[in-house]
Write an enzyme that holds these catalytic residues in place. Structure first.
Site, PDB file in Angstrom:
ATOM      1  N   ASP A 119      -4.960   3.096   0.523  1.00 51.11           N
ATOM      2  CA  ASP A 119      -4.122   2.969  -0.691  1.00 51.11           C
ATOM      3  C   ASP A 119      -4.293   4.015  -1.612  1.00 51.11           C
ATOM      4  O   ASP A 119      -4.549   3.996  -2.753  1.00 51.11           O
ATOM      5  CB  ASP A 119      -4.421   1.480  -1.250  1.00 51.11           C
ATOM      6  CG  ASP A 119      -3.298   1.232  -2.298  1.00 51.11           C
ATOM      7  OD1 ASP A 119      -3.663   0.616  -3.377  1.00 51.11           O
ATOM      8  OD2 ASP A 119      -2.112   1.918  -2.018  1.00 51.11           O
ATOM      9  N   ARG A 137       0.790  -1.170  -0.278  1.00 47.16           N
ATOM     10  CA  ARG A 137       0.208   0.010  -0.064  1.00 47.16           C
ATOM     11  C   ARG A 137       0.795   1.222   0.071  1.00 47.16           C
ATOM     12  O   ARG A 137       2.262   1.356   0.567  1.00 47.16           O
ATOM     13  CB  ARG A 137      -0.674   0.081   1.055  1.00 47.16           C
ATOM     14  CG  ARG A 137      -1.846  -1.129   0.989  1.00 47.16           C
ATOM     15  CD  ARG A 137      -2.725  -1.102   2.182  1.00 47.16           C
ATOM     16  NE  ARG A 137      -3.775  -2.174   2.253  1.00 47.16           N
ATOM     17  CZ  ARG A 137      -4.697  -2.119   3.306  1.00 47.16           C
ATOM     18  NH1 ARG A 137      -4.800  -1.502   4.308  1.00 47.16           N
ATOM     19  NH2 ARG A 137      -5.513  -3.254   3.098  1.00 47.16           N
ATOM     20  N   THR A 138       0.550   2.162  -0.635  1.00 41.57           N
ATOM     21  CA  THR A 138       1.241   3.208  -0.632  1.00 41.57           C
ATOM     22  C   THR A 138       1.454   3.983   0.484  1.00 41.57           C
ATOM     23  O   THR A 138       0.699   4.310   1.437  1.00 41.57           O
ATOM     24  CB  THR A 138       0.656   4.370  -1.656  1.00 41.57           C
ATOM     25  OG1 THR A 138       0.067   4.018  -2.695  1.00 41.57           O
ATOM     26  CG2 THR A 138       1.366   5.764  -1.677  1.00 41.57           C
ATOM     27  N   GLN A 139       2.930   3.920   0.888  1.00 43.45           N
ATOM     28  CA  GLN A 139       3.161   4.631   2.244  1.00 43.45           C
ATOM     29  C   GLN A 139       3.950   6.020   2.045  1.00 43.45           C
ATOM     30  O   GLN A 139       3.718   6.858   2.861  1.00 43.45           O
ATOM     31  CB  GLN A 139       4.406   3.631   2.968  1.00 43.45           C
ATOM     32  CG  GLN A 139       4.007   2.197   3.056  1.00 43.45           C
ATOM     33  CD  GLN A 139       3.295   1.990   4.229  1.00 43.45           C
ATOM     34  OE1 GLN A 139       2.410   2.889   4.687  1.00 43.45           O
ATOM     35  NE2 GLN A 139       3.367   0.678   4.740  1.00 43.45           N
TER      36      GLN A 139
END
Lengths: 260, 223
Positions: free
Chosen positions: A141, A37-39
């Protein structure tokens, strides 16, 4: 403000606890094999500014793509056409912007395949983008972008903004990122309903110059795009003249000899 | 093994204040039009009020994206209701729907602070006040949002509503006239604007009564 951070982090902590401790199991909050997931964003674009003017919308963005503190790319086009009536400007993660352009391409394609003489206007595209970004935020996300969407359809000018968590609005002038702090105040003071094209460009350049001086991720290579009922043009890249000939810069230690 | 922490929050507070006051035969719903994030103003001209039905208006402050999603869900549910029942939803019915919708997301809430205002089936003003997860009650007046703590004590003092502690319970609506109530609302916002940085720019006021809907707007301080 404290309370929504507590609320946000309480919820986020639960989600992330699930993710980290159960990488190989599926759980309510993750789908199979998804642990990505986009961090954080990696390659990012900085501010975009948009204004309404007499004949339509003007938008400006520089061509920088930063990789953290490195200015890695200097020819990134962050202003793009969307269908017949709209223009999108993006800041934030460039790869997510490219993904959004693919979604928009499909949207416009399916719209034109109806072959019914109607085409999606800027208001519709803005709404679509808002829904996409909000739904990604709901899944933890996000597409890490702040977008400016402008256009003209049937004589109606439209200019809107949407952030990575789905906060959206329309106004006579919008900006993303640092532009909110450095450009909007100038626009609030100097924007008028009946700006000509030349006046609009001068106003945008004034804002972009200010950003160039004060935003460390700005680069001196920009494009300005114009969209009117007649159509869209995106300028060739060019650079702004800057002025550094201030007395304090030339002789910084006047009044404090021995310092630097 | 340290737990990873996210560096983004799915929530933001876009600020603003909402007020609603119920009268014997009218209801006033008001909200400022400023939308902020952090210490910046995004726009001075954003409406927080949504018409859910002929006699139900909802004013919501908090996280704008969630507010918008909530408004959309309720509007489409109302449309379905109209298709199925061939009539508008009553305000108390909408109140229950809003509560259920909020609780549905009890474990990832809509960060929205709502007041629902309208006329009940007898034509009397009604106001319902909510928290973020759907807990609600019918009251004579309410304020929500960033300026609520500044406005509520003032309303307690000025509205001359019967005390909620009385037994037997008295009808909560204010004895004030419509014009007095609207004036009070304007005063509330002018005062809240002085001290709350997230409230200002302008206030949008909706007045619902037997004759229909009226709109009023007043400029507020822009600093």
């Amino acid at each position: 403000m404290p309370s929504e951070q507590k609320l946000g982090s309480a919820i986020v902590d639960t989600v992330f606890a699930n993710m980290v401790s159960s990488q190989n199991e599926s759980s309510l909050l993750s789908s199979e094999g998804d642990s990505q997931r986009t961090q954080y964003p990696y390659v990012t674009g900085t501010s975009v500014i948009g204004i309404k003017y007499k004949d339509g919308i003007l938008m400006a963005a520089d061509m920088g793509g930063s990789y953290g503190s490195t200015i890695r790319y200097k020819s990134v086009e962050r202003l793009k056409q969307v269908g017949k009536h709209s223009l999108i400007g993006a800041s934030g993660e460039i790869s997510d912007f490219q993904e959004i352009l693919r979604y928009l391409d499909e949207l416009i394609l399916h719209d034109s395949m109806w072959d019914d003489g109607n085409s999606l206007g800027p208001k519709e595209v803005h709404n679509y983008l808002t829904r996409v970004l909000y739904n990604r935020r709901n899944k933890f996300d996000p597409l890490w972008n702040s977008l400016v969407l402008g256009g003209v359809k049937n004589g109606q000018k439209y200019l809107g903004s949407v952030s990575m968590i789905g906060v959206h609005f329309e106004d006579d002038h919008v900006a993303t990122g640092f532009g909110n702090h450095l450009a909007r105040p100038i626009l609030r003071e100097e924007w008028r309903e009946d700006l000509t094209f030349e006046e609009g460009v001068k106003l945008l350049e004034k804002c972009m110059r200010n950003l160039l001086y004060r935003d460390r991720s700005a680069v001196n290579k920009l494009q300005i795009a114009k969209i009117t009922e007649e159509g869209l043009t995106i300028s060739q890249p060019y650079s702004l003249k800057t002025f550094w000939n201030f007395a304090a810069f030339k002789n910084p230690t006047v009044g404090a000899e021995g310092s630097w | 093994m340290t737990k990873e922490h996210a560096n983004w929050s799915p929530y933001d507070n876009n600020g603003g204040t909402c007020v609603a006051i119920a009268g014997a035969d009218y209801c006033v719903i008001a909200a400022d039009t400023r939308m902020s994030t952090g210490y910046s103003i995004l726009t001075r001209d954003y409406s927080k009020i949504c018409k859910l039905a002929d006699k139900s208006f909802m004013a919501s402050s908090g996280f704008q994206a969630d507010v918008k999603a909530l408004q959309k869900v309720l509007s489409s549910r109302h449309l379905i209701y109209q298709h199925q029942h061939n009539k508008q939803m009553s305000c108390p019915a909408m109140a229950q729907l809003l509560s259920n919708t909020l609780y549905y997301k009890r474990f990832f809430p809509y960060y929205a602070f709502n007041v629902l205002g309208g006329l009940d089936s007898e034509g009397k003003g009604c106001v319902f006040t909510y928290d973020a997860v759907g807990s609600y009650e019918r009251v004579g007046y309410s304020a929500q949002g960033s300026g609520a703590t500044l406005i509520t004590p003032f309303l307690d003092n000025q509205l001359k509503s019967p005390s909620p502690l009385l037994l037997p319970a008295k009808d909560a609506v204010t004895p004030l006239s419509e014009a007095e109530a609207v004036d009070l609302v304007k005063t509330c916002f002018a005062s809240a604007t002085e001290r709350d940085i997230y409230t200002g720019d302008s206030v949008e006021i909706i007045i619902l009564n037997a004759n229909g809907v009226r709109h009023e707007s007043e400029q507020l301080r822009k600093d």
